[in-house]
Write a protein that holds these residues in place. Sequence first.
Motif, PDB file in Angstrom:
ATOM      1  N   GLY A  49      20.667  22.510 -34.580  1.00 15.98           N
ATOM      2  CA  GLY A  49      19.679  22.310 -35.669  1.00 15.98           C
ATOM      3  C   GLY A  49      19.562  20.901 -35.260  1.00 15.98           C
ATOM      4  O   GLY A  49      18.450  20.573 -36.282  1.00 15.98           O
ATOM      5  N   ILE A  50      19.887  19.498 -34.265  1.00 16.24           N
ATOM      6  CA  ILE A  50      19.236  18.277 -34.673  1.00 16.24           C
ATOM      7  C   ILE A  50      18.013  18.099 -33.820  1.00 16.24           C
ATOM      8  O   ILE A  50      17.494  19.347 -33.510  1.00 16.24           O
ATOM      9  N   SER A  51      16.969  17.135 -34.244  1.00 19.80           N
ATOM     10  CA  SER A  51      15.875  17.531 -34.623  1.00 19.80           C
ATOM     11  C   SER A  51      15.781  16.872 -33.121  1.00 19.80           C
ATOM     12  O   SER A  51      16.291  15.401 -33.019  1.00 19.80           O
ATOM     13  N   GLY A  52      14.669  16.503 -32.229  1.00 12.97           N
ATOM     14  CA  GLY A  52      13.994  15.757 -31.751  1.00 12.97           C
ATOM     15  C   GLY A  52      13.972  14.251 -31.564  1.00 12.97           C
ATOM     16  O   GLY A  52      14.803  14.083 -30.757  1.00 12.97           O
ATOM     17  N   ARG A  57      17.584   9.938 -29.787  1.00  9.66           N
ATOM     18  CA  ARG A  57      18.663   8.511 -29.907  1.00  9.66           C
ATOM     19  C   ARG A  57      20.119   9.164 -29.498  1.00  9.66           C
ATOM     20  O   ARG A  57      20.392   8.203 -28.629  1.00  9.66           O
ATOM     21  N   SER A  58      20.118   9.980 -29.231  1.00 11.77           N
ATOM     22  CA  SER A  58      21.946  10.710 -29.003  1.00 11.77           C
ATOM     23  C   SER A  58      22.128  10.494 -27.406  1.00 11.77           C
ATOM     24  O   SER A  58      23.145   9.684 -27.012  1.00 11.77           O
ATOM     25  N   CYS A  59      20.595  10.569 -26.960  1.00 11.15           N
ATOM     26  CA  CYS A  59      20.383  10.819 -25.517  1.00 11.15           C
ATOM     27  C   CYS A  59      19.730   9.038 -24.934  1.00 11.15           C
ATOM     28  O   CYS A  59      20.353   9.459 -24.078  1.00 11.15           O
ATOM     29  N   GLN A  60      19.732   8.436 -25.707  1.00 12.16           N
ATOM     30  CA  GLN A  60      19.235   6.828 -25.428  1.00 12.16           C
ATOM     31  C   GLN A  60      18.233   7.199 -24.376  1.00 12.16           C
ATOM     32  O   GLN A  60      17.946   6.845 -23.573  1.00 12.16           O
ATOM     33  N   VAL A  61      17.022   7.738 -25.048  1.00  7.65           N
ATOM     34  CA  VAL A  61      15.818   7.953 -24.980  1.00  7.65           C
ATOM     35  C   VAL A  61      14.778   8.016 -25.375  1.00  7.65           C
ATOM     36  O   VAL A  61      15.061   8.351 -26.944  1.00  7.65           O
ATOM     37  N   PRO A  63      11.886   8.554 -27.511  1.00  9.66           N
ATOM     38  CA  PRO A  63      10.347  10.119 -28.564  1.00  9.66           C
ATOM     39  C   PRO A  63      10.167  11.021 -27.810  1.00  9.66           C
ATOM     40  O   PRO A  63      10.163  12.345 -27.361  1.00  9.66           O
ATOM     41  N   GLN A  64       8.793   9.723 -26.688  1.00  6.39           N
ATOM     42  CA  GLN A  64       8.299  10.888 -25.913  1.00  6.39           C
ATOM     43  C   GLN A  64       8.901  11.550 -24.925  1.00  6.39           C
ATOM     44  O   GLN A  64       9.072  13.005 -24.411  1.00  6.39           O
TER      45      GLN A  64
END
Length: 148
Positions: A49-52, A57-61, A63-64
């Motif tokens: 359910g996490i937002s994009g 942020r969690s994957c360190q990339v 948003p785009q």
Amino acid sequence: MGMPAADRLGIDLHRADLELMAAKRLAVDPAGLTVPQYAALYVLADSPGISGAALARSCQVTPQAMAVLLKHLTQRGLVERAPHPWHRNVLETRLTDRGRAALELADERATEVEQCLADEFTEAEQEQFRAFLQRAERALRHAAADLG
């Protein structure tokens, strides 16, 4: 030149990171995933359910970059996205059964890579290694702040 290549720890860090990514690429490929896709599915398994934006942020990339990655994962049926029940502008992201199966295969193989790395060090050395890496991160943040 200010510092000989043999004295530059950044080169050693980069070389180790390249080896890690090459091994992870080979590990997750049979599941039909790239390393960034695997990372996203891995985070999603722990945070359904996490937002994009939070996933990025969690994957360190950026948003785009995450938006493109999620588009591909959605098209392949590995994740599904739906509006949040209270915040209609936020899309919740969840693994599908197909996504969970791909993650399980990829993670089994990626864990072998991580275990191989861990096996090179005693537990005490692993703790010391992590401490050294944390110091390196702090030093690099300070260097970037001083340059910025």
